[in-house]
Design a protein around this motif. Sequence first.
Motif, PDB file in Angstrom:
ATOM      1  N   ALA A  48       1.031   2.046  -3.703  1.00 42.74           N
ATOM      2  CA  ALA A  48       1.321   0.976  -2.757  1.00 42.74           C
ATOM      3  C   ALA A  48       2.042  -0.163  -3.467  1.00 42.74           C
ATOM      4  O   ALA A  48       1.836  -0.402  -4.671  1.00 42.74           O
ATOM      5  CB  ALA A  48       0.044   0.462  -2.092  1.00 42.74           C
ATOM      6  N   TYR A  49       2.879  -0.828  -2.708  1.00 49.07           N
ATOM      7  CA  TYR A  49       3.617  -2.011  -3.184  1.00 49.07           C
ATOM      8  C   TYR A  49       3.020  -3.239  -2.502  1.00 49.07           C
ATOM      9  O   TYR A  49       2.924  -3.301  -1.267  1.00 49.07           O
ATOM     10  CB  TYR A  49       5.103  -1.869  -2.846  1.00 49.07           C
ATOM     11  CG  TYR A  49       5.905  -3.143  -2.932  1.00 49.07           C
ATOM     12  CD1 TYR A  49       6.297  -3.674  -4.157  1.00 49.07           C
ATOM     13  CD2 TYR A  49       6.282  -3.824  -1.766  1.00 49.07           C
ATOM     14  CE1 TYR A  49       7.038  -4.842  -4.215  1.00 49.07           C
ATOM     15  CE2 TYR A  49       7.021  -4.992  -1.805  1.00 49.07           C
ATOM     16  CZ  TYR A  49       7.397  -5.498  -3.038  1.00 49.07           C
ATOM     17  OH  TYR A  49       8.125  -6.649  -3.099  1.00 49.07           O
ATOM     18  N   ILE A  50       2.560  -4.194  -3.287  1.00 44.99           N
ATOM     19  CA  ILE A  50       1.929  -5.410  -2.774  1.00 44.99           C
ATOM     20  C   ILE A  50       2.822  -6.597  -3.124  1.00 44.99           C
ATOM     21  O   ILE A  50       3.225  -6.756  -4.287  1.00 44.99           O
ATOM     22  CB  ILE A  50       0.515  -5.607  -3.353  1.00 44.99           C
ATOM     23  CG1 ILE A  50      -0.363  -4.389  -3.066  1.00 44.99           C
ATOM     24  CG2 ILE A  50      -0.125  -6.874  -2.795  1.00 44.99           C
ATOM     25  CD1 ILE A  50      -1.734  -4.464  -3.696  1.00 44.99           C
ATOM     26  N   ASN A  51       3.132  -7.418  -2.119  1.00 39.52           N
ATOM     27  CA  ASN A  51       3.983  -8.596  -2.326  1.00 39.52           C
ATOM     28  C   ASN A  51       3.216  -9.848  -1.921  1.00 39.52           C
ATOM     29  O   ASN A  51       2.618  -9.910  -0.840  1.00 39.52           O
ATOM     30  CB  ASN A  51       5.269  -8.490  -1.507  1.00 39.52           C
ATOM     31  CG  ASN A  51       6.140  -9.731  -1.635  1.00 39.52           C
ATOM     32  OD1 ASN A  51       6.103 -10.627  -0.779  1.00 39.52           O
ATOM     33  ND2 ASN A  51       6.922  -9.798  -2.700  1.00 39.52           N
ATOM     34  N   LEU A  52       3.226 -10.842  -2.803  1.00 41.38           N
ATOM     35  CA  LEU A  52       2.564 -12.124  -2.571  1.00 41.38           C
ATOM     36  C   LEU A  52       3.643 -13.207  -2.586  1.00 41.38           C
ATOM     37  O   LEU A  52       4.359 -13.362  -3.579  1.00 41.38           O
ATOM     38  CB  LEU A  52       1.527 -12.382  -3.657  1.00 41.38           C
ATOM     39  CG  LEU A  52       0.411 -13.397  -3.358  1.00 41.38           C
ATOM     40  CD1 LEU A  52      -0.381 -12.998  -2.132  1.00 41.38           C
ATOM     41  CD2 LEU A  52      -0.505 -13.525  -4.570  1.00 41.38           C
ATOM     42  N   LEU A  53       3.786 -13.947  -1.457  1.00 41.18           N
ATOM     43  CA  LEU A  53       4.880 -14.909  -1.291  1.00 41.18           C
ATOM     44  C   LEU A  53       4.324 -16.279  -0.923  1.00 41.18           C
ATOM     45  O   LEU A  53       3.479 -16.399  -0.030  1.00 41.18           O
ATOM     46  CB  LEU A  53       5.841 -14.435  -0.194  1.00 41.18           C
ATOM     47  CG  LEU A  53       6.916 -15.424   0.257  1.00 41.18           C
ATOM     48  CD1 LEU A  53       7.900 -15.712  -0.875  1.00 41.18           C
ATOM     49  CD2 LEU A  53       7.640 -14.906   1.493  1.00 41.18           C
ATOM     50  N   ASN A  54       4.823 -17.308  -1.595  1.00 42.63           N
ATOM     51  CA  ASN A  54       4.528 -18.696  -1.246  1.00 42.63           C
ATOM     52  C   ASN A  54       5.623 -19.181  -0.294  1.00 42.63           C
ATOM     53  O   ASN A  54       6.747 -19.456  -0.713  1.00 42.63           O
ATOM     54  CB  ASN A  54       4.477 -19.553  -2.498  1.00 42.63           C
ATOM     55  CG  ASN A  54       4.183 -21.017  -2.190  1.00 42.63           C
ATOM     56  OD1 ASN A  54       3.945 -21.404  -1.034  1.00 42.63           O
ATOM     57  ND2 ASN A  54       4.202 -21.862  -3.226  1.00 42.63           N
ATOM     58  N   GLN A  79       5.503 -12.603  -6.013  1.00 46.39           N
ATOM     59  CA  GLN A  79       5.043 -11.748  -7.110  1.00 46.39           C
ATOM     60  C   GLN A  79       4.781 -10.358  -6.558  1.00 46.39           C
ATOM     61  O   GLN A  79       4.139 -10.188  -5.515  1.00 46.39           O
ATOM     62  CB  GLN A  79       3.767 -12.319  -7.740  1.00 46.39           C
ATOM     63  CG  GLN A  79       3.286 -11.549  -8.954  1.00 46.39           C
ATOM     64  CD  GLN A  79       4.269 -11.630 -10.115  1.00 46.39           C
ATOM     65  OE1 GLN A  79       4.848 -12.698 -10.369  1.00 46.39           O
ATOM     66  NE2 GLN A  79       4.476 -10.512 -10.798  1.00 46.39           N
ATOM     67  N   ASP A  80       5.296  -9.352  -7.265  1.00 54.30           N
ATOM     68  CA  ASP A  80       5.142  -7.966  -6.838  1.00 54.30           C
ATOM     69  C   ASP A  80       4.097  -7.256  -7.695  1.00 54.30           C
ATOM     70  O   ASP A  80       3.978  -7.512  -8.897  1.00 54.30           O
ATOM     71  CB  ASP A  80       6.478  -7.218  -6.946  1.00 54.30           C
ATOM     72  CG  ASP A  80       7.546  -7.830  -6.052  1.00 54.30           C
ATOM     73  OD1 ASP A  80       7.171  -8.403  -5.016  1.00 54.30           O
ATOM     74  OD2 ASP A  80       8.742  -7.739  -6.400  1.00 54.30           O
TER      75      ASP A  80
END
Length: 404
Positions: A82-88, A129-130
């Motif tokens: 899985a690809y997890i992306n965290l964005l501000n 951040q990936d």
Amino acid sequence: MTDKSKMVIPDVHSLTLKVLRLCRPSLVSSPSLMLEEEEQVRPSTPAPRTSDMMDFEGSGTSSMLVLPSSFGKIYVGETFSAYINLLNHTGLNLRQVILKAELQVGASKIMLVDNSTSPYDSFGPNKNQDFVVSHRLSEAGNHILACTVYYVNPGQLEQHKSFRKFFKFNAFHPISISTKVMQVQSSFFVESEIQNTSSSCLFLESVLFGPADDLTIKDLNQSDPNNHSNQSTFGDKKYFKPSEVRHYLHILDSVHADSVSQSQRSLGRVEVSWRSNMGEPGRVQTQQVVAQVVPSRDIEVYVPSLPPHLELEVPFRLSCNVRNRTSSAMNLRLVLLKAKMSGVLVNGVSTQDLGQIPAHGSIEVLLTLLPLAPGVHPVTGLKFVNMQTNMEIEVDKICDVLVE
């Protein structure tokens, strides 16, 4: 009129979390229109073809690839990625950003991501951040990918915030494995039935049986087991079609003679490795194959060969191997019980003194029998008497014979 003091204002977070499953594309398939040779429209100048080009003509499958538009199916033995992306998505400079991602399977939890020991001290506006996580699935059923995010909002009153998101998916069994065990004297025959329960074709790489440490194995799935050519009985056919069933056979023997004393015995595990139609590897292993051990008798009777033809009411001789399985010598007498014989009776003397048989030794005994009825009949009614202890041992059946 609405009481505004009782309205619940949703908590809007400064971070956005998105999760995508990573998987390979698939071939485009469409219903094919089968035409006769004279009805097909072909260009006047056909495109040149090379020897390494795949021929999809008439199969309904093209050489084009299509990206997955949904989660799809995932099977036990495959690797979940899985690809997890965290964005501000705000203009704030967040602090102490932590991501924890764990895979929940029943009561167990597998941690995939945890940066709590080294959080992001500064997570500026529009920063993302990936993360890429992976785990090989070993159980079927519901799986939950639980992602928890912790962060601190800047300001005079620093706010410690957190939120969680859950992503559920189901893992299926691609291959069904069932085993049958049969004990012949001190050897164990293990038959493994393998079925493709998925909806697509699989490429079988190996079907192995890992024996226990105190067992030796003989693989009977080669066309010539003595040639060591590793040529499978299935030939070069490694494609495993949906709902196809295959049977594999192995023989297990004890390293040390007479080491089987318990009522149950662990023989080993069956392991199957494969690849999907797009090359994704998979591997599944069974639990320990357990055999119900048949206790060995003090006396064992083995028939090495049978007469090729038996005629009705014509006497024949049957050679038997009588083995002493105990650790002490035995003085034996053989008694043939006519009352326990049917179809094939003793012809002549029904009692033989076999003499002294050493410990773990054996002798050859000739039986003269008379077939009285056509068909398949068991040879039964053998009783051995230990002349030293007067212990009697009856053998129910030593073989079956065909009378023409």
